[in-house]
Design a protein around this motif. Structure first.
Motif, PDB file in Angstrom:
ATOM      1  N   ARG A   1      -9.045  14.295 -12.527  1.00 45.18           N
ATOM      2  CA  ARG A   1      -8.602  13.879 -11.198  1.00 45.18           C
ATOM      3  C   ARG A   1      -7.079  13.961 -11.107  1.00 45.18           C
TER       4      ARG A   1
ATOM      5  N   HIS B   1       2.525  11.493   6.032  1.00 46.34           N
ATOM      6  CA  HIS B   1       2.100  10.110   5.806  1.00 46.34           C
ATOM      7  C   HIS B   1       2.281   9.792   4.331  1.00 46.34           C
TER       8      HIS B   1
ATOM      9  N   THR C   1      -3.816  14.415   4.260  1.00 42.82           N
ATOM     10  CA  THR C   1      -4.205  15.108   5.490  1.00 42.82           C
ATOM     11  C   THR C   1      -4.725  14.139   6.543  1.00 42.82           C
ATOM     12  N   ASP C   2      -4.578  12.823   6.292  1.00 39.31           N
ATOM     13  CA  ASP C   2      -5.104  11.886   7.296  1.00 39.31           C
ATOM     14  C   ASP C   2      -4.203  11.802   8.530  1.00 39.31           C
TER      15      ASP C   2
ATOM     16  N   GLU D   1      -6.590   4.039   6.089  1.00 39.89           N
ATOM     17  CA  GLU D   1      -6.669   4.200   4.635  1.00 39.89           C
ATOM     18  C   GLU D   1      -7.854   3.476   4.010  1.00 39.89           C
TER      19      GLU D   1
ATOM     20  N   ARG E   1      -2.685   2.952  -7.679  1.00 37.82           N
ATOM     21  CA  ARG E   1      -3.286   4.125  -7.046  1.00 37.82           C
ATOM     22  C   ARG E   1      -4.807   4.032  -7.129  1.00 37.82           C
TER      23      ARG E   1
ATOM     24  N   CYS F   1       2.014   6.888   2.594  1.00 36.83           N
ATOM     25  CA  CYS F   1       1.127   5.935   1.909  1.00 36.83           C
ATOM     26  C   CYS F   1      -0.050   6.663   1.260  1.00 36.83           C
ATOM     27  N   SER F   2      -0.746   7.462   2.047  1.00 39.83           N
ATOM     28  CA  SER F   2      -1.911   8.162   1.511  1.00 39.83           C
ATOM     29  C   SER F   2      -1.487   9.326   0.620  1.00 39.83           C
TER      30      SER F   2
ATOM     31  N   LYS G   1       0.817  -1.214   0.000  1.00 39.58           N
ATOM     32  CA  LYS G   1       0.000   0.000   0.000  1.00 39.58           C
ATOM     33  C   LYS G   1       0.850   1.263   0.000  1.00 39.58           C
TER      34      LYS G   1
ATOM     35  N   ASN H   1      -1.048   7.887  -2.766  1.00 39.84           N
ATOM     36  CA  ASN H   1      -2.366   7.644  -3.354  1.00 39.84           C
ATOM     37  C   ASN H   1      -2.934   8.862  -4.080  1.00 39.84           C
ATOM     38  N   LEU H   2      -2.432  10.042  -3.756  1.00 42.22           N
ATOM     39  CA  LEU H   2      -2.910  11.266  -4.414  1.00 42.22           C
ATOM     40  C   LEU H   2      -2.226  11.502  -5.754  1.00 42.22           C
ATOM     41  N   HIS H   3      -1.098  10.823  -5.978  1.00 41.81           N
ATOM     42  CA  HIS H   3      -0.275  11.140  -7.150  1.00 41.81           C
ATOM     43  C   HIS H   3      -0.459  10.101  -8.257  1.00 41.81           C
TER      44      HIS H   3
ATOM     45  N   SER I   1      -9.632   6.718   4.493  1.00 39.46           N
ATOM     46  CA  SER I   1      -9.103   8.007   4.036  1.00 39.46           C
ATOM     47  C   SER I   1      -8.721   7.998   2.562  1.00 39.46           C
TER      48      SER I   1
ATOM     49  N   THR J   1     -10.123  13.768   4.013  1.00 41.16           N
ATOM     50  CA  THR J   1      -9.941  14.086   5.429  1.00 41.16           C
ATOM     51  C   THR J   1      -9.514  15.534   5.632  1.00 41.16           C
TER      52      THR J   1
END
Lengths: 363, 363
Positions: free
Chosen positions: B359, A332, A277-278, B307, A359, A334-335, A38, A338-340, B272, B277
Motif C-alpha cells: 500500500r 485538497h 481526487t475527492d 473524508e 494516516r 487533508c485527503s 485530520k 492520507n495517501l502518503h 473518501s 473517488t
C-alpha cells in the motif's frame, strides 16, 4: 537528502506562520482554538499547535484520537458520532486517560453511549452536532433543542454543548461569501445555545468554524471555540475560496516528469495515489482547473490522473523534459496527506522524514 | 473477529475462483498471464496467482516490485518508465536478485537506463510502451518502430518487446464494446511487432490486455502475454463495463450507519478515505450512480462523500437505523485497497487480518 518522487514536502517555517496567524485570530476574539488534526495527522504538528495556544485538538475518528493520545496529546474532541458497542468501549477507555469529548447526533447513539458510560462507570462528555444545512451528520437545527434536552437527561453523559460544521454549501448552493457565511454560522449556533439555556440546559461549548469561516465565526459573541484544520498547510481549494494565498500553502508534492510523449503533454509520476481526487477539476464551488497548481509552470494543467500517472497539458514550447522535477500544490491537502505514508519536513536546507502517524486511521 | 468498521473484506473463495477463471482463459489461448499486482498489493495473493499458473506479476512502481521481491516473488514486470538516477540504481540492484523487466517509452529514459546498466555491469531488460490512443505514457504508435530500433542499439539494455495499456477510451470517446476493443488491441500490437521483426529487431514479448479486454486480446495469434489486474477482486466499474457480474466481486467495504438525520438520508462511517473517488459518480464511460453498490439496499445511493462520512440516499420507508451494518462494493477496487492499511480475508467462517504490504508504495 536524496528524495525519491513522488514525495509530499511540508515547509516548516510556513506551517509555523500559519499556526501563529490562526492562534492570533482566536486569541484576539477570545475564543478557544481546537484545530482539526485530520489535515496533518501528525502528533508533532499537533504539539506545535498546542504550544502556540490551542486548547487541544479535534479528530474525526476514534482511532485518530487514540494515536494522538499515545503521543501525549491529552485534550481531544472527536467530532463524530460514535455508536457501536466496540467503539464506545474504546471511548470509555480513552476517557480514563485523557480529556475527551465525543460528538453525538441521535438519541439512539446517545442512549448506547449512556449505557456504556454507566456500565463502565466513566462519565462521557458529549457535544451535540447540529446541521445548519450541509446535509451530512448532525441533527437538523429545528430538532436540536428537543434532542439536547433528551441527551441532558442521560445520567452517564455530561452534556457540554453544541457544534457544527457548516461546509461550503447551503441547501446545495455554493457559499463564496465567507465573511457572511461565518458570521451567520456563529449567530445561528449562539441563538440555539441561548434557546437551550432558556429551556434550562447548561451549554458551555458553542464550537464552530472551519478554515474558511473560522476567523469570521470567531467574532460572534457567544461562540466559545473554533475548529479549523486545513489552515495548518492550506491548499489550492482554500486559495480558490479566498482563505489564503498560494504563497501561504505549506505543502506541495514533488514529482518527476517521466514521459513527454507529445509536445503538448507530459506525464508525471504521481496520479490518484498521490493527489487526492475527492476535490477534483470542476468541483463546485471552486471550479478548479486540474488536480493541483504546478508551481514551476502555472499555465500547465494536471488534467487527468490514473493511479500512478498524472497527465499534464503544457504549452508546446515548454522546455520541460523527462527527468525534470516539479512541485504541485494539491487541491485538497487533508485527503492528499492520507495517501502518503510519510512526509518530508523542510526547514531551510534541512529535511526530515516523518511517518504520517494517523494516516488511514479510519476506525 | 470483532471487526471495527469501516473494513475492507475480501472473500477468499471468490478470489480463488477469479484467479482460476483468468488462468484458464490464458491457458486456453496459449498466452502467458502476468497479473497486475496493483489491485491487491499483497504478496500472498500474488503467490496464489503464480500457483495457479501465472508466469510472474506486473507492478506499476519500483517500490511495489521491491516489496513483492522481498516476499519471494521473483519475476516482475514494472510497467512504468523509470528515468531518474536513484531509481535506476535501485532497478539495477533488484535486477541482480530477480528476473525483472522495466518499461521504457522515451530515448531519454532508455539512454539513462543504459548508462546505469553499463556502469553497474547489469544488463537491464526492457519493453517499449506503446500508446494506442489512451494518451497516458507510451510512445505514439506511429513512432514506436523508430524508437524500438534506437533502444535495441543500446548495449546495456536487452530489448524484450512491446506492451500497451489500451484503457477504456480511444481519442476521448468511451469504448464499451470490449470484444472488439480487445481484438483490435491485440491485432495492432501484433502488427507492430511484425513490422519491427521485418526491420530486423527481435521482439519476444507482445504484452497487452487489462481486465476488460484480456480475454479477447489473448485470442489474437502473436500476443504472448496478458496483464489483467482488477479481475482478482473485480469491482463495480468492471460490473458496469460487463467484465464480471456483481456476484463475482470479491471485495466489499463493511460500514456502519452512524446517523440517520432524516428519513431519506443516512450516513455511514466511510467516505473518501474509505472509498476511492478516482472513479466517481457520473464517470464516463460508466455513468455510475454513487460511489459504490450497497449489497443490502441496492436501491440506496452512496451519493456524496466527505473524508469520513458517506451520505446515502435511502427510500424513506427503509428500516435501516443507527448501528446497522452494510456492505458496499466500491467503484474502483485498486485505489480503494490503497486507502486501507489492512484487509480482512474471509474464508467461510474464518477471518484473517492482513496488512496491505505494498500500500502506498508510490516511489
Amino acid at each position: 537528502m536524496n528524495l525519491e518522487t513522488p514525495a509530499l514536502i511540508i515547509e516548516e517555517g510556513q506551517v509555523r506562520r500559519n499556526i501563529a496567524k490562526m492562534a492570533g485570530i482566536a486569541a484576539a476574539c477570545g475564543v478557544a482554538l481546537r484545530p482539526h488534526a485530520k489535515t496533518h495527522k501528525l502528533p508533532e504538528i499537533a504539539r506545535l499547535q498546542i504550544g502556540a495556544g490551542s486548547k487541544g485538538i479535534t479528530t474525526a475518528k476514534l482511532a485518530e484520537a487514540e494515536i494522538m493520545a499515545e503521543q501525549g496529546i491529552d485534550d481531544i474532541f472527536i467530532a463524530y458520532p460514535i455508536v457501536t458497542e466496540a467503539k464506545l468501549e474504546r471511548l470509555a477507555t480513552l476517557s480514563r486517560r485523557i480529556n475527551v469529548i465525543a460528538g453525538v447526533d441521535s438519541l439512539e447513539g446517545a442512549t448506547a453511549m449512556n449505557e456504556t458510560a454507566l456500565r463502565r462507570g466513566v462519565p462521557l462528555q458529549v457535544r451535540l452536532e447540529v446541521d445548519l444545512g450541509f446535509g451530512r451528520t448532525g441533527v437538523p437545527y429545528d430538532h436540536a433543542l428537543e434532542l439536547a434536552a433528551a441527551i441532558a437527561k442521560l445520567e452517564g453523559l455530561q452534556f457540554r454543548g453544541i457544534y457544527t460544521f457548516r461546509g461550503f454549501f447551503m441547501n446545495g448552493a455554493p457559499t463564496l461569501e465567507l465573511e457572511a457565511a461565518g458570521l451567520e454560522e456563529g449567530r445561528l449556533m449562539v441563538e440555539l445555545a441561548e434557546r437551550m439555556r432558556a429551556a434550562g440546559l447548561e451549554v458551555r461549548d458553542v464550537s464552530v468554524g472551519s478554515t474558511p469561516t473560522a476567523e469570521y465565526a470567531a467574532r460572534v459573541p457567544g461562540v466559545t471555540e473554533v475548529r479549523p484544520g486545513t489552515y495548518v498547510y492550506y491548499d489550492r481549494m482554500q486559495a480558490v475560496l479566498g482563505s489564503c494565498t498560494l504563497d501561504e500553502c505549506a505543502a506541495a508534492v514533488r514529482v518527476t516528469v517521466v514521459s513527454r510523449p507529445e509536445p503538448g503533454r507530459l506525464v508525471v509520476d504521481g496520479g490518484s495515489k498521490t493527489f487526492a481526487t475527492d476535490v477534483g477539476p470542476g468541483a463546485p464551488p471552486l471550479h478548479l482547473i486540474g488536480y493541483g497548481h504546478i508551481l514551476e509552470e502555472p499555465d500547465a494543467v494536471l488534467e487527468r490522473v490514473s493511479e500512478e500517472h498524472g497527465m499534464v497539458r503544457v504549452p508546446e514550447a515548454s522546455p520541460l523534459r523527462v527527468g525534470d522535477v516539479l512541485h504541485i500544490i494539491p487541491n485538497h491537502i487533508c485527503s492528499t496527506v492520507n495517501l502518503h505514508s510519510r512526509v518530508y519536513l523542510q526547514d531551510g536546507g534541512q529535511m526530515r522524514e516523518l511517518p504520517v502517524a494517523a494516516r488511514g486511521a479510519i476506525t
